[in-house]
Design an enzyme around this catalytic site. Structure first.
Site, mmCIF file in Angstrom:
data_model
loop_
_atom_site.group_PDB
_atom_site.id
_atom_site.type_symbol
_atom_site.label_atom_id
_atom_site.label_comp_id
_atom_site.label_asym_id
_atom_site.label_seq_id
_atom_site.Cartn_x
_atom_site.Cartn_y
_atom_site.Cartn_z
ATOM 1 N N ASP A 15 0.871 -1.169 0.000
ATOM 2 C CA ASP A 15 0.000 0.000 0.000
ATOM 3 C C ASP A 15 0.913 1.225 0.000
ATOM 4 O O ASP A 15 2.120 1.114 0.259
ATOM 5 C CB ASP A 15 -0.889 -0.028 1.243
ATOM 6 C CG ASP A 15 -1.681 1.245 1.424
ATOM 7 O OD1 ASP A 15 -2.385 1.655 0.482
ATOM 8 O OD2 ASP A 15 -1.563 1.856 2.505
ATOM 9 N N ASP A 17 -0.139 5.212 0.970
ATOM 10 C CA ASP A 17 -0.366 6.205 2.025
ATOM 11 C C ASP A 17 -0.449 5.534 3.390
ATOM 12 O O ASP A 17 -1.244 4.617 3.600
ATOM 13 C CB ASP A 17 -1.651 6.989 1.752
ATOM 14 C CG ASP A 17 -1.507 7.913 0.564
ATOM 15 O OD1 ASP A 17 -0.592 8.748 0.570
ATOM 16 O OD2 ASP A 17 -2.306 7.796 -0.387
#
Length: 221
Positions: A15, A17
């Site tokens: 991922d 953020d």
């Protein structure tokens, strides 16, 4: 150190953020600025975390202004002066990967992902999975299944790193061995029943092996 997996893995899915980059402060600024431009309520963090922007915009902006709202948010989120920094341990962990294939699986658009990775000094992988590459965003498993496919791998042979509940559910649902990272103790408590392991960040996480097969070793204590 303790091994997270016994069966060798072949690739890594990150991922972005909250996992690779610390962008929380800027994201809050971008969304509040966007809401002011649109004259709408700022979507609360718990309704946004880990979800594609298009899904959030559809809930808070009038349908006839969707395209403008989407473009305006992207404008705010790709500002070159954004204070984006790498999360602790990220550069060291990526350096350990060597020739192990990896990619980014994010709910952000490609321009936003590119801007944030560059701002944090993180290498941009040859291929990424971004918001426009899937029809069903996190928590659906599709983003991580797509990420594995782009590496030419089965999701079950991939190590995923996430920070949001929606993302952890997506990664685990796709079959990935999943590490959740969060600097917030209450969030780690929430994520513990969902992920295979939970840590504050990637500091001290080691890669034992190469592209033919590797284990993830976790710091103890």
């Amino acid at each position: 150190m303790g091994a997270l997996n016994e069966t060798p893995l072949l690739g890594v899915l990150f991922d972005m953020d909250g996992t690779l980059v610390d962008s929380t402060e800027f994201i809050e600024f971008a969304w509040s600025s966007w809401a002011r431009d649109l004259g709408v309520e700022t979507p609360p963090l718990e309704r946004r975390h880990g979800r594609p922007a298009r899904d959030i915009i559809a809930e808070f902006a009038p349908p006839e202004r969707f395209d403008y709202a989407f473009d305006r948010l992207e404008w705010w989120e790709t500002r070159p002066d954004a204070p984006i920094t790498p999360r602790p341990g990220v550069h060291d962990f990526i350096a350990q990967l060597g020739d192990i294939p990896w990619t980014v699986v994010t709910s952000a658009t490609y321009p936003v992902a590119l801007a944030r990775l560059n701002a944090a000094g993180i290498p941009v992988p040859d291929t990424m999975v971004t918001a426009r590459d899937v029809t069903r965003g996190k928590p659906d498993p599709e983003p991580f299944a797509t990420g594995a496919a782009r590496l030419g791998l089965d999701p079950a042979t991939c190590f995923a790193v996430e920070d949001a509940e929606a993302g952890v559910r997506a990664a685990v649902g796709a079959g990935c061995v999943t590490l959740a990272t969060s600097s917030i103790a209450s969030e780690r408590t929430l994520l513990t029943p969902l992920a295979h392991a939970v840590l504050p960040d990637l500091r001290g996480v080691r890669v034992d092996g190469d592209r033919t097969g590797f284990r993830i070793l976790l710091p103890q204590g």
